[in-house]
Write a protein that holds these residues in place. Structure first.
Motif, PDB file in Angstrom:
ATOM      1  N   UNK A 146     -36.521 -15.417 -19.844  1.00 11.99           N
ATOM      2  CA  UNK A 146     -35.089 -15.527 -19.582  1.00 11.99           C
ATOM      3  C   UNK A 146     -34.318 -15.649 -20.894  1.00 11.99           C
ATOM      4  N   UNK A 147     -34.793 -16.497 -21.779  1.00 13.73           N
ATOM      5  CA  UNK A 147     -34.125 -16.667 -23.079  1.00 13.73           C
ATOM      6  C   UNK A 147     -34.121 -15.353 -23.851  1.00 13.73           C
ATOM      7  N   UNK A 148     -35.232 -14.626 -23.804  1.00 15.25           N
ATOM      8  CA  UNK A 148     -35.313 -13.332 -24.491  1.00 15.25           C
ATOM      9  C   UNK A 148     -34.343 -12.332 -23.888  1.00 15.25           C
ATOM     10  N   UNK A 149     -34.218 -12.319 -22.551  1.00 14.38           N
ATOM     11  CA  UNK A 149     -33.301 -11.391 -21.890  1.00 14.38           C
ATOM     12  C   UNK A 149     -31.853 -11.669 -22.291  1.00 14.38           C
ATOM     13  N   UNK A 150     -31.513 -12.935 -22.429  1.00 12.27           N
ATOM     14  CA  UNK A 150     -30.152 -13.300 -22.848  1.00 12.27           C
ATOM     15  C   UNK A 150     -29.951 -12.952 -24.316  1.00 12.27           C
ATOM     16  N   UNK A 151     -30.941 -13.281 -25.147  1.00 15.43           N
ATOM     17  CA  UNK A 151     -30.848 -12.995 -26.581  1.00 15.43           C
ATOM     18  C   UNK A 151     -30.693 -11.504 -26.833  1.00 15.43           C
ATOM     19  N   UNK A 152     -31.373 -10.683 -26.030  1.00 18.22           N
ATOM     20  CA  UNK A 152     -31.299  -9.224 -26.178  1.00 18.22           C
ATOM     21  C   UNK A 152     -30.064  -8.620 -25.510  1.00 18.22           C
ATOM     22  N   UNK A 153     -29.258  -9.503 -24.899  1.00 24.98           N
ATOM     23  CA  UNK A 153     -28.014  -9.092 -24.217  1.00 24.98           C
ATOM     24  C   UNK A 153     -28.287  -8.161 -23.039  1.00 24.98           C
ATOM     25  N   UNK A 154     -29.405  -8.440 -22.343  1.00 24.56           N
ATOM     26  CA  UNK A 154     -29.732  -7.692 -21.125  1.00 24.56           C
ATOM     27  C   UNK A 154     -29.162  -8.376 -19.888  1.00 24.56           C
ATOM     28  N   UNK A 191     -22.737 -16.427  -6.204  1.00 25.02           N
ATOM     29  CA  UNK A 191     -24.079 -16.925  -6.477  1.00 25.02           C
ATOM     30  C   UNK A 191     -24.015 -18.356  -7.013  1.00 25.02           C
ATOM     31  N   UNK A 192     -23.031 -18.625  -7.862  1.00 22.13           N
ATOM     32  CA  UNK A 192     -22.880 -19.976  -8.402  1.00 22.13           C
ATOM     33  C   UNK A 192     -22.586 -20.979  -7.292  1.00 22.13           C
ATOM     34  N   UNK A 193     -21.809 -20.563  -6.321  1.00 20.99           N
ATOM     35  CA  UNK A 193     -21.490 -21.451  -5.201  1.00 20.99           C
ATOM     36  C   UNK A 193     -22.742 -21.802  -4.403  1.00 20.99           C
ATOM     37  N   UNK A 194     -23.616 -20.810  -4.202  1.00 24.12           N
ATOM     38  CA  UNK A 194     -24.877 -21.077  -3.505  1.00 24.12           C
ATOM     39  C   UNK A 194     -25.778 -21.999  -4.330  1.00 24.12           C
ATOM     40  N   UNK A 195     -25.801 -21.798  -5.633  1.00 24.44           N
ATOM     41  CA  UNK A 195     -26.595 -22.657  -6.508  1.00 24.44           C
ATOM     42  C   UNK A 195     -26.095 -24.102  -6.451  1.00 24.44           C
ATOM     43  N   UNK A 196     -24.772 -24.261  -6.529  1.00 22.44           N
ATOM     44  CA  UNK A 196     -24.196 -25.612  -6.511  1.00 22.44           C
ATOM     45  C   UNK A 196     -24.475 -26.315  -5.192  1.00 22.44           C
ATOM     46  N   UNK A 197     -24.530 -25.551  -4.129  1.00 21.37           N
ATOM     47  CA  UNK A 197     -24.737 -26.118  -2.798  1.00 21.37           C
ATOM     48  C   UNK A 197     -26.204 -26.433  -2.522  1.00 21.37           C
ATOM     49  N   UNK A 198     -27.109 -25.619  -3.058  1.00 21.47           N
ATOM     50  CA  UNK A 198     -28.503 -25.666  -2.616  1.00 21.47           C
ATOM     51  C   UNK A 198     -29.529 -26.128  -3.650  1.00 21.47           C
ATOM     52  N   UNK A 199     -29.143 -26.307  -4.907  1.00 25.45           N
ATOM     53  CA  UNK A 199     -30.120 -26.597  -5.948  1.00 25.45           C
ATOM     54  C   UNK A 199     -29.762 -27.847  -6.734  1.00 25.45           C
ATOM     55  N   UNK A 200     -30.778 -28.578  -7.155  1.00 24.17           N
ATOM     56  CA  UNK A 200     -30.557 -29.762  -7.980  1.00 24.17           C
ATOM     57  C   UNK A 200     -30.160 -29.333  -9.390  1.00 24.17           C
ATOM     58  N   UNK A 201     -29.525 -30.226 -10.152  1.00 24.23           N
ATOM     59  CA  UNK A 201     -29.102 -29.871 -11.516  1.00 24.23           C
ATOM     60  C   UNK A 201     -30.251 -29.388 -12.400  1.00 24.23           C
ATOM     61  N   UNK A 202     -31.447 -29.962 -12.211  1.00 25.35           N
ATOM     62  CA  UNK A 202     -32.581 -29.569 -13.045  1.00 25.35           C
ATOM     63  C   UNK A 202     -32.961 -28.120 -12.874  1.00 25.35           C
ATOM     64  N   UNK A 203     -32.986 -27.634 -11.636  1.00 24.12           N
ATOM     65  CA  UNK A 203     -33.342 -26.230 -11.392  1.00 24.12           C
ATOM     66  C   UNK A 203     -32.227 -25.297 -11.850  1.00 24.12           C
ATOM     67  N   UNK A 204     -30.984 -25.733 -11.754  1.00 25.77           N
ATOM     68  CA  UNK A 204     -29.880 -24.912 -12.273  1.00 25.77           C
ATOM     69  C   UNK A 204     -29.969 -24.816 -13.799  1.00 25.77           C
ATOM     70  N   UNK A 205     -30.270 -25.929 -14.432  1.00 22.43           N
ATOM     71  CA  UNK A 205     -30.366 -25.953 -15.892  1.00 22.43           C
ATOM     72  C   UNK A 205     -31.453 -25.011 -16.398  1.00 22.43           C
ATOM     73  N   UNK A 206     -32.580 -24.935 -15.664  1.00 19.78           N
ATOM     74  CA  UNK A 206     -33.656 -24.035 -16.066  1.00 19.78           C
ATOM     75  C   UNK A 206     -33.221 -22.569 -16.042  1.00 19.78           C
ATOM     76  N   UNK A 207     -32.220 -22.261 -15.206  1.00 21.74           N
ATOM     77  CA  UNK A 207     -31.715 -20.896 -15.126  1.00 21.74           C
ATOM     78  C   UNK A 207     -30.535 -20.628 -16.029  1.00 21.74           C
ATOM     79  N   UNK A 208     -30.215 -21.579 -16.903  1.00 25.49           N
ATOM     80  CA  UNK A 208     -29.081 -21.439 -17.814  1.00 25.49           C
ATOM     81  C   UNK A 208     -29.569 -21.333 -19.255  1.00 25.49           C
ATOM     82  N   UNK A 209     -28.788 -20.672 -20.084  1.00 20.51           N
ATOM     83  CA  UNK A 209     -29.068 -20.566 -21.513  1.00 20.51           C
ATOM     84  C   UNK A 209     -27.790 -20.913 -22.258  1.00 20.51           C
ATOM     85  N   UNK A 210     -27.872 -21.918 -23.116  1.00 22.78           N
ATOM     86  CA  UNK A 210     -26.716 -22.380 -23.892  1.00 22.78           C
ATOM     87  C   UNK A 210     -25.519 -22.698 -23.000  1.00 22.78           C
TER      88      UNK A 210
END
Length: 462
Positions: free
Chosen positions: A130-138, A146-165
């Motif tokens: 994931x970090x490589x995909x973001x770094x390569x601007x892919x 999608x963010x609304x579903x994440x906020x409703x259904x996922x804990x902060x830890x799992x959201x953080x794992x899907x975030x970069x910077x």
């Protein structure tokens, strides 16, 4: 099962249930302490998901749009995910094609992008990817739906794992509890062995099993990623979460004494030829699916009595005649140090095209609807906290899922999946290759450490 009268059979069945529930209770306790196209519910009589657990997620119409989704999944895992994609097609009008990817997926995607044909969405099995995909601007940031579903259904830890910077790029669609050992109940019964709670007890059980004529463990040495999982569980339990985090970031060198201790412990198991199905050479020739199926065929004399890996082992057990919960049972990875380990992993969905269809699919994959479809097929674990446990097909998987959700943000993510792909996610290279060489010669601990450190320093750039 060999029968000795109804009362004995009933007693053993009752004992197995207690052992299974006890194991799941321990998993839960450890997890708590370890670090239709219009969006309406499908009409009755359709092949849509059972949305009785809550409202169906709204999706846009995408008639005529064609999407490609890439993942490294094969076999039953791929087939079950395709069922999710078929429901997305039914509800949006889009056409979705599954594209089988190869490891390392970053290299696979790089070639697709260089050729001007990237998939719309990719499921990445490593945080490093994931970090490589973001770094390569892919990668494209997730959209508002999608963010609304994440906020409703996922804990902060799992959201953080899907975030970069601080920017959300991914949806963790699939999770894994990688601190489980599955065992052949008949083989354990024949040898008079009980599920071990400590590493010392595991070695004692392995000795007893091997002496009874059944090798203790089926190791999938042909797939280097399974060996990284073995190491991570031993290391987390023995060295503790602080050093685990440091080693994951390469703030601690692989030549550190804590790594030596973990490899020394692992060598106590890998160094005994009679403990491994086929010995070291047989283990190195065994791929993951076979490591499972050969553990649950052959009655009370299988190729091995145990196999280590995550909750997804259930998919492969389903390919045998063994019945999950009766013939095939599970216990938590034994404590090597003060506490038993809890290691998690997962696959994150990322949009590689700035399209309405890609964002709609991310929205769907972040919803309860998609998780419910996949969960009912078995061999799947969702980090979606809104998914009801009854979506899972059996007590074992329900217990594992409940433990994952109960853990909240208190878990350690797979170490190799956090590493650059060149070190932690490439067949025949880096950590995968170094640990395969270690399996071939478990006595060479110093040499293994030196190779791991050299490869890590190169991959991390330090």
């Amino acid at each position: 099962m060999r029968t000795h009268g109804t009362s004995r059979t009933t007693l053993r069945t009752s004992q197995r249930r207690r052992h299974t529930w006890a194991a799941l209770a321990v998993v839960g306790a450890l997890a708590l302490s370890a670090c239709g196209g219009d969006g309406k519910e499908p009409a009755k009589g359709t092949d849509g998901p059972d949305t009785s657990g809550g409202p169906s997620v709204a999706l846009p119409r995408l008639d005529g749009e064609k999407l490609e989704v890439a993942a490294v999944w094969t076999g039953a895992e791929q087939a079950n995910f395709v069922k999710v994609l078929k429901e997305f097609e039914r509800r949006t009008g889009a056409t979705v094609t599954f594209v089988p990817a190869q490891d390392p997926i970053v290299t696979f995607l790089g070639s697709k992008i260089a050729g001007g044909a990237p998939p719309d969405v990719a499921l990445l099995p490593q945080v490093g990817a994931l970090v490589a995909a973001v770094k390569n601007k892919w990668a494209q940031p997730v959209g508002a739906d999608a963010q609304a579903q994440l906020d409703q259904n996922f804990s902060p830890g799992w959201k953080k794992l899907g975030a970069v910077d601080g920017t959300q790029y991914g949806v963790y669609y699939k999770a894994a509890n990688k601190s489980l050992i599955w065992y052949n109940a008949k083989a354990f019964e024949a040898a008079g062995v009980r599920p071990p709670a400590t590493w010392k007890e595991l070695l004692t059980a392995a000795d007893t099993l091997s002496a009874s004529g059944t090798p203790a463990v089926s190791v999938a040495g042909a797939d280097g990623w399974t060996l990284t999982d073995w190491f991570e569980n031993v290391y987390l339990s023995q060295a503790g979460p602080e050093k685990y985090d440091q080693l994951a970031k390469h703030e601690l060198k692989w030549t550190d004494d804590s790594v030596k201790q973990a490899l020394t412990s692992l060598a106590e198991l890998f160094g005994r030829k009679d403990f491994l199905a086929g010995g070291q050479s047989g283990a190195l020739a065994t791929e993951f699916p076979k490591s499972v199926t050969q553990t649950f065929t052959g009655g009370d004399r299988p190729a091995a009595a145990m196999v280590y890996e995550g909750d997804f082992v259930a998919v492969n057990i389903a390919q045998t005649d063994a019945k999950l919960g009766t013939d095939a049972l599970v216990f938590p990875f034994p404590a090597v140090g003060a506490k038993a380990p809890v290691v998690s992993g997962g696959d994150v969905a990322v949009a590689l095209k700035a399209s309405k269809g890609a964002q709609a699919l991310l929205t769907f994959l972040a919803s309860v609807d998609s998780a419910r479809i996949h969960a009912r097929e078995g061999g799947f674990l969702s980090p979606n906290k809104a998914l009801a446990p009854d979506a899972y097909p059996n007590d074992i998987q329900r217990g594992i899922a409940e433990a994952l959700i109960a853990a909240g943000d208190n878990f350690r993510f797979d170490m190799s999946d956090q590493a650059p792909a060149a070190f932690g996610g490439t067949p025949g290279a880096g950590e995968w290759k170094a640990l395969q060489d270690f399996l071939a010669n478990p006595a060479d601990i110093a040499g293994t450490q030196a190779r791991l450190e050299a490869d890590a320093a190169k991959a991390y750039g330090n």
